[in-house]
Scaffold this active site. Structure first.
Site, mmCIF file in Angstrom:
data_model
loop_
_atom_site.group_PDB
_atom_site.id
_atom_site.type_symbol
_atom_site.label_atom_id
_atom_site.label_comp_id
_atom_site.label_asym_id
_atom_site.label_seq_id
_atom_site.Cartn_x
_atom_site.Cartn_y
_atom_site.Cartn_z
ATOM 1 N N ALA A 1 -5.128 7.382 -3.841
ATOM 2 C CA ALA A 1 -3.212 6.705 -4.343
ATOM 3 C C ALA A 1 -2.936 5.867 -4.516
ATOM 4 C CB ALA A 1 -2.304 7.529 -3.382
ATOM 5 N N SER B 1 1.298 -1.309 0.210
ATOM 6 C CA SER B 1 0.256 -0.292 -0.164
ATOM 7 C C SER B 1 0.803 0.998 0.206
ATOM 8 C CB SER B 1 -0.704 0.243 1.376
ATOM 9 O OG SER B 1 -1.794 0.898 1.031
ATOM 10 N N ASN B 2 0.608 2.477 0.606
ATOM 11 C CA ASN B 2 0.953 3.658 0.745
ATOM 12 C C ASN B 2 0.825 4.077 2.014
ATOM 13 O OD1 ASN B 2 -1.155 5.290 -0.488
ATOM 14 N ND2 ASN B 2 -0.313 4.043 -2.194
ATOM 15 N N ARG B 3 1.096 5.492 2.378
ATOM 16 C CA ARG B 3 1.011 6.774 3.021
ATOM 17 C C ARG B 3 -0.088 7.010 3.362
ATOM 18 N NH1 ARG B 3 5.775 10.161 2.643
ATOM 19 N NH2 ARG B 3 4.749 11.598 4.384
ATOM 20 N N SER B 4 -0.927 7.171 2.265
ATOM 21 C CA SER B 4 -2.227 7.604 1.691
ATOM 22 C C SER B 4 -3.090 8.205 3.428
ATOM 23 C CB SER B 4 -2.777 7.349 0.501
ATOM 24 O OG SER B 4 -3.600 8.246 0.735
#
Ligand code: CTP
Length: 217
Positions: free
Chosen positions: A88, A21-24
């Site tokens: 994101a 995943s990502n930091r969004s």
């Protein structure tokens, strides 16, 4: 107007307990949704797992993966005047999702990733709604944002620098540069995401009014 706003990250499962995943945080997309609702617009909020609660009054569609986001966006476009793609999206997913937890080994191992579908790039060229993309950049912001504007065929793209901690992902504040299809550029200097959301809704409403005038010719 009818807004469809996507927000937050997507997650791609590696096994039952791990994902890519990502930091969004979802804060920017939620701020846009909230600002649109405050101006009495209709809002469908398609959201990945965010860290903040959704604004009251939005129709919320929860998604996890990029594929689910893809399907939810395409379903929502039938009732849409402006699509704001703030989500994101995880660009890759594991080629194989293990049904069982992958056990720890003594040696390292390689995880094969395959690309997910690009949602913006999948939209029809001729359409009756505005498309506002986002560009999360750590370098060459102008060059990269203009490339995305062109290649993803957006009406405008909102670029933000995600290399720091004061603005961009996870932060309560942001600073953005908006690139429009006709070459115009607008900058919104550092401010709470809620204020940026209000500015963006104003800008999108103006774009919509302009497009209606054009259509009536
Ligand atoms: N986006 C999309 N579908 C994807 C990936 C991204 O529709 N599979 C959208 C995002 O929601 C955003 C825009 O494309 O509005 C740009 O996303 P960004 O992450 O900045 O860029 P990428 O296209 O992923 O390219 P790169 O990671 O190389 O910067």
């Amino acid at each position: 107007m009818r807004f469809v706003v996507t927000a937050g990250p997507t997650r791609e499962a590696i096994d039952p307990v791990r994902f890519i995943s990502n930091r969004s945080s979802g804060k920017m997309g939620y701020a846009i949704a909230e600002a649109a609702l405050a101006k009495k617009h209709q809002v469908t909020l398609i959201s990945g797992p965010a860290t903040v609660p959704p604004p009251r009054g939005a129709e919320v569609i929860s998604i996890t993966t990029a594929e689910e986001l893809y399907c939810a966006v395409h379903r929502s476009l039938r009732h849409c005047d402006a699509l704001v793609m703030c989500a994101a999206v995880s660009d890759y997913k594991p080629a194989i999702r293990s049904d069982r937890k992958i056990k720890k080994r003594k040696s390292g191992f390689a995880l094969k990733l395959v690309p997910v579908r690009d949602i913006l790039a999948s939209l029809p060229k001729r359409r009756g709604y505005l498309v506002i993309g986002f560009a999360a950049e750590t370098h060459d912001l102008k060059k990269n944002a203009k490339k995305k504007l062109r290649e993803k065929n957006c009406d405008a793209i909102v670029a933000n620098d995600v290399s720091g901690t004061k603005t961009g992902m996870e932060s309560d504040e942001n600073e953005v540069v908006i690139f429009f299809r006709d070459g115009e550029i607008k900058r919104i200097s550092r401010a709470p995401k809620k204020n940026i959301g209000r500015e963006l809704v104003k800008i999108i409403s103006k774009m919509w009014e302009k497009s209606l005038t054009k259509k009536s010719w």
